[in-house]
Design a protein around this motif. Sequence first.
Motif, PDB file in Angstrom:
ATOM      1  N   LEU A 123      25.976  57.138  32.192  1.00 34.20           N
ATOM      2  CA  LEU A 123      26.278  58.532  32.520  1.00 34.20           C
ATOM      3  C   LEU A 123      26.808  58.708  33.938  1.00 34.20           C
ATOM      4  N   ILE A 124      27.099  57.615  34.628  1.00 32.40           N
ATOM      5  CA  ILE A 124      27.633  57.730  35.985  1.00 32.40           C
ATOM      6  C   ILE A 124      28.963  58.470  36.009  1.00 32.40           C
ATOM      7  N   PRO A 125      29.924  58.182  35.110  1.00 33.62           N
ATOM      8  CA  PRO A 125      31.189  58.945  35.159  1.00 33.62           C
ATOM      9  C   PRO A 125      30.969  60.439  34.982  1.00 33.62           C
ATOM     10  N   PHE A 126      30.116  60.834  34.040  1.00 36.92           N
ATOM     11  CA  PHE A 126      29.864  62.263  33.837  1.00 36.92           C
ATOM     12  C   PHE A 126      29.188  62.863  35.057  1.00 36.92           C
ATOM     13  N   ALA A 127      28.260  62.121  35.678  1.00 37.61           N
ATOM     14  CA  ALA A 127      27.557  62.645  36.852  1.00 37.61           C
ATOM     15  C   ALA A 127      28.526  62.904  37.998  1.00 37.61           C
ATOM     16  N   PHE A 128      29.452  61.993  38.235  1.00 40.73           N
ATOM     17  CA  PHE A 128      30.420  62.200  39.310  1.00 40.73           C
ATOM     18  C   PHE A 128      31.365  63.363  38.990  1.00 40.73           C
ATOM     19  N   LEU A 129      31.777  63.473  37.736  1.00 40.48           N
ATOM     20  CA  LEU A 129      32.629  64.602  37.350  1.00 40.48           C
ATOM     21  C   LEU A 129      31.880  65.917  37.521  1.00 40.48           C
ATOM     22  N   ALA A 130      30.631  65.958  37.097  1.00 35.71           N
ATOM     23  CA  ALA A 130      29.834  67.175  37.229  1.00 35.71           C
ATOM     24  C   ALA A 130      29.634  67.536  38.691  1.00 35.71           C
TER      25      ALA A 130
ATOM     26  N   CYS B 290      23.593  65.317  35.766  1.00 36.60           N
ATOM     27  CA  CYS B 290      23.898  65.539  34.348  1.00 36.60           C
ATOM     28  C   CYS B 290      23.281  66.847  33.866  1.00 36.60           C
ATOM     29  N   GLY B 291      22.054  67.129  34.310  1.00 37.65           N
ATOM     30  CA  GLY B 291      21.410  68.375  33.921  1.00 37.65           C
ATOM     31  C   GLY B 291      21.995  69.577  34.627  1.00 37.65           C
ATOM     32  N   GLY B 292      21.931  69.593  35.965  1.00 28.02           N
ATOM     33  CA  GLY B 292      22.419  70.732  36.730  1.00 28.02           C
ATOM     34  C   GLY B 292      23.923  70.883  36.691  1.00 28.02           C
ATOM     35  N   GLY B 293      24.641  69.774  36.917  1.00 29.57           N
ATOM     36  CA  GLY B 293      26.103  69.840  36.871  1.00 29.57           C
ATOM     37  C   GLY B 293      26.606  70.133  35.476  1.00 29.57           C
ATOM     38  N   GLY B 294      25.924  69.566  34.468  1.00 25.63           N
ATOM     39  CA  GLY B 294      26.310  69.868  33.088  1.00 25.63           C
ATOM     40  C   GLY B 294      26.144  71.339  32.767  1.00 25.63           C
ATOM     41  N   GLU B 295      25.092  71.958  33.299  1.00 25.94           N
ATOM     42  CA  GLU B 295      24.890  73.400  33.117  1.00 25.94           C
ATOM     43  C   GLU B 295      26.047  74.200  33.705  1.00 25.94           C
ATOM     44  N   LEU B 296      26.487  73.818  34.905  1.00 27.64           N
ATOM     45  CA  LEU B 296      27.613  74.523  35.533  1.00 27.64           C
ATOM     46  C   LEU B 296      28.894  74.344  34.719  1.00 27.64           C
ATOM     47  N   LEU B 297      29.119  73.136  34.216  1.00 24.83           N
ATOM     48  CA  LEU B 297      30.307  72.896  33.397  1.00 24.83           C
ATOM     49  C   LEU B 297      30.256  73.709  32.108  1.00 24.83           C
ATOM     50  N   TRP B 298      29.077  73.854  31.535  1.00 26.86           N
ATOM     51  CA  TRP B 298      28.948  74.659  30.323  1.00 26.86           C
ATOM     52  C   TRP B 298      29.283  76.121  30.592  1.00 26.86           C
TER      53      TRP B 298
ATOM     54  N   ALA C 209      34.090  63.125  26.529  1.00 27.29           N
ATOM     55  CA  ALA C 209      34.945  62.108  25.922  1.00 27.29           C
ATOM     56  C   ALA C 209      34.889  60.804  26.714  1.00 27.29           C
ATOM     57  N   VAL C 210      34.974  60.904  28.032  1.00 23.87           N
ATOM     58  CA  VAL C 210      34.889  59.708  28.871  1.00 23.87           C
ATOM     59  C   VAL C 210      33.542  59.022  28.685  1.00 23.87           C
ATOM     60  N   THR C 211      32.477  59.819  28.613  1.00 24.08           N
ATOM     61  CA  THR C 211      31.141  59.259  28.396  1.00 24.08           C
ATOM     62  C   THR C 211      31.069  58.504  27.078  1.00 24.08           C
ATOM     63  N   GLY C 212      31.641  59.091  26.017  1.00 25.59           N
ATOM     64  CA  GLY C 212      31.630  58.433  24.720  1.00 25.59           C
ATOM     65  C   GLY C 212      32.431  57.153  24.706  1.00 25.59           C
ATOM     66  N   VAL C 213      33.605  57.165  25.331  1.00 30.52           N
ATOM     67  CA  VAL C 213      34.445  55.963  25.381  1.00 30.52           C
ATOM     68  C   VAL C 213      33.732  54.846  26.132  1.00 30.52           C
ATOM     69  N   TRP C 214      33.121  55.180  27.268  1.00 29.11           N
ATOM     70  CA  TRP C 214      32.430  54.154  28.038  1.00 29.11           C
ATOM     71  C   TRP C 214      31.223  53.618  27.276  1.00 29.11           C
ATOM     72  N   ALA C 215      30.522  54.484  26.543  1.00 28.97           N
ATOM     73  CA  ALA C 215      29.389  54.024  25.744  1.00 28.97           C
ATOM     74  C   ALA C 215      29.846  53.030  24.684  1.00 28.97           C
ATOM     75  N   VAL C 216      30.956  53.302  24.044  1.00 27.68           N
ATOM     76  CA  VAL C 216      31.484  52.382  23.037  1.00 27.68           C
ATOM     77  C   VAL C 216      31.817  51.034  23.675  1.00 27.68           C
ATOM     78  N   MET C 217      32.431  51.063  24.860  1.00 28.34           N
ATOM     79  CA  MET C 217      32.783  49.812  25.541  1.00 28.34           C
ATOM     80  C   MET C 217      31.538  49.010  25.899  1.00 28.34           C
ATOM     81  N   LEU C 218      30.503  49.689  26.371  1.00 27.97           N
ATOM     82  CA  LEU C 218      29.269  48.983  26.710  1.00 27.97           C
ATOM     83  C   LEU C 218      28.610  48.389  25.471  1.00 27.97           C
TER      84      LEU C 218
END
Length: 738
Positions: free
Chosen positions: A322-329, A387-395, A414-423
Motif C-alpha cells: 500500500l505504499i504507492p496508495f499512501a504516497f498518492l493519498a 491509507c485511512g485518513g488520506g483515503g477518506e479525503l480522496l473519497w 488501480a495502481v494498488t491492484g496492479v502492484w498486488a498482482v505483481m507481488l
Amino acid sequence: MTSATDPHPHTETVSADWPPPAPSAAPSDKAPRWSLPALLAILVLAGVLYGWNLSGSSLNSFYSAAIYSGTQSWKAWFFGSLDAGNFLTVDKPPFALMVMGLSCRVLGFGTWQMMAPEIAAALGTIWVLHSSVKRVFGHVAATVAALVLALTPITVAINRDNNPDTLLVLLMVGGAALALRAVRTDRLLPLIGSAVLFGLAFNTKMLQGWIALPAVFAVYVYASKLGWRKKAVNLALAAVALAVSSFWWATAVSLVPADDRPYIGGSTDGSAWNLIMGYNGLGRVLGGEGNGGGGGGGASFAGTAGIGRMFNDVLGGQISWLIPFAFLALAAGLVLCGRAPRTDPTRAALVLWGGWLVLHYLTFAMAEGTMHPYYTTALAPGIAALCGGGGELLWRAFRGGDGRWSWVLPTGLAVTGVWAVMLLRRATDWNTWLWPTVAVLTVLAVVGLFVFRTATSGTKARLLAVSVAAAFVAALAGPTAYAVSPAFSATGGGMGGTNPTAGPPTGGGMGGPGGGGGRGGFGGGPGGQQGGTRQGGQANGEFPGGANGRPGGGNVELPQSGGAPGGTNGELPGGGTAPGSRNGESGASGTAPGGTGGMSGAPGGGMGGSLDSALISYLEKHQDGAKWLLAVSNSQSAGQLILSTHKPVISMWGFTGSDRAMTLARLKELVKKGELHYIQLGGGGMGGNSSLNQEITSWVQKNGTAVKASDYGTSASSGSASETTTSTIYRLDPSDVS
C-alpha cells in the motif's frame, strides 16, 4: 475509501473551486454504533494473528537468553546482559528486555510469559493509531487505518517474535499521537509526554526511535496556535524531557566503573556512548562499525541499498503493498488542504504521518549497514494512517462533483491492484488463484466507481458500495494472505527468530538481491552468505549466513521433531517441562523459548561445531564453582547454551563477532579467580578480532588441557565437538596462569 452511504458530517462534498477547500470540519464526537465493535473485531483478529500457535514459532535466542538472565540477576536485567554472570550485554539498550523480563519475573520464564507484553504492545499500537486518526479524519478512516496496520505482513511477523521492534513502534506511535494532541489543544503536558515516549523509544532501539522526530518538530512549530515565544519555551522543556528519557541509561552505565559492569555489546570500547554513535547510530546508515562495509549493502538482509529497496524481492511482499496508495493519498491530501489555515488539524496530521513515512522510507531504503526486513514494520503506522485518513479525503473529493478529482481515487486503487498482482506473481506455486482474483476485483471496482460515482440512492448507490467493498478487498487480499502465513501455514514465512518474515519464499536468500556479505569481518557469520531460498534465508533450518547450521555454521544438526521451537517432543512451555529444561537430566534434549535445538544438536560450538549432551553433562559436572560454564565465540551460540543449561555462558566476541569483550588479560583474570574453566576454540573462526583470536588461541593451546571424548564417555568416532578439527574445548585452572 469510505462507504457510499456514510451518514456522518465529515462526508460533506468538496467545492468545485480549484484547489478544493480543505476538508477541515472536525468529525462528529458521537461515535456510530459500529465503530467500537469494528475496532474490537480488528483487535481480536490481530490477537489471533500475533498469538496463534506462538509456542510453535522460533523466537530470537539472543534476546531470549538475555531475558532469562535478567530473571536470574537484577544487574543483568538493568544492563541487558546476555548472561547472568554479566560478561557481555546484547547490542541494544535494555528497555524492551526489561519489560519482558519483568513479565517473566512475575509469571515465570516461558514463551507466553515473554511474549505477553509484546502482544499487548502490538494491540496497543492499533488502538492508539485508531484513536489518533479518528480525531482528525473520522471513524471510517480510523477503522481502515487500524485494519491496514493489523494486517501488514512484516508487522504480523515481528509481533510474533521477541525482538524490540514491537515495543519500539508502540512508543513512537504514542509519541506521534501525543504530539498531534499538543498541536490541537496547545497544552504542554501532551508535548512532554510525546518527548518522554520518544526517549523511551531511544532506549529501546537507540537512534531508530528518533527517526520520526523531525516530522513531530515541524508539525508543532508550524501548526500550533501558540505564539513563537511560548512555542520556543515548550519545545525547550520538551527537549529536556527527551534528553533525560533518552540518555538516563547510558549515563547510568557510564557512572559504573568499567570493571564493575559488563562489556556493552556492539561497542568498540565497552561504553554505551560508543554504541549510540557507532554500531547503533551512523554505522546503521553508512555501514561499518560492525554493520558491514558501506557502498554495497554490507550486512544487509534486505537487498541492495537504493530508493527502490522497499519494492525488491525480499521487502516487497513484507511492506510495499500500500505504499504507492499512501504516497498518492499524502500528495492529494496536501493539495486538498491548500487553502486551509496554518493551524488546520487535517494538514497537521497529513504532515506528521507523511513525514513519518518519508523519513522511515528514506532511512531504510538508503541504509548501507545492517538492514533486517523486520525494521520496516516502523513504516506501517504511517502507511496505515495515510491509507485511512488520506483515503477518506480522496473519497470526499471523488464524491464532491468536481470532475478533475474523479480520477484520483480510482487511479490509486488501480495502481494498488496492479502492484498486488505483481507481488503475488513473484511467489511461484503459492496460492496461484489469488492474483487473478485480485486482478478481477480491481477491474470491477474501478469500473464501478466511475459508472456509479454520482449515485445517491437506489440500486446504483448499492452498486457503488459494492464497488468500494471490492476495491477494499482487492487492496488487502495480498497482504492478508501473507499476514496469516506465520500463524497458520507450515511453510509460510521465514520465521526464524533472528530474521522473521511473512509469506511465501521469495528473493535470493539472506540478502535477497544484492545481499550477502559478511558481518563484522567473519564470512558466513550472521548476515553472511546466502543460506537458502526461503525469504530471509531461513529454509531447511538454516540460520543467517549458515550452511544448514547456526550463524556461520557448519552443518549443525537441528531437531526435526517435537512441538515448540527448538525443543524435541514438546519440551517447552506447554509441553510438560519448564522452559529450557532438559527433563531434569543434564544433557537431555529440550531448549527454552528461542532455542533452536536440543542438546544433541545444540548450537554452541563456536562458529561451526556442536556440543553433544554428554559433553554438556561433563562440563556441568566439572564446573567446580566457576561463575561461567563455558566461553564460546559468539552471542547466538552462547544464548542457545544459556537457554539449554540455565547457566551463564560467555560470548567472547558478541553477536557480530567484532566486539572486543575478551582480551588475554581478561581471560587470565577470570581463570586465575576460578570464575572460568572451559573455553571453546575453533569452529570456523572466532569472530572478527583476528589479532585477539590468535593471541588467545595460542595462549589457551599452550597452557590449557584439551577435553577428550574419552573424558566424558563418547568415542572419537561419534564426531564429538572436542575431537573435531572445527572445535576444541580446553580446561584452564588457576595454576595454568603464569
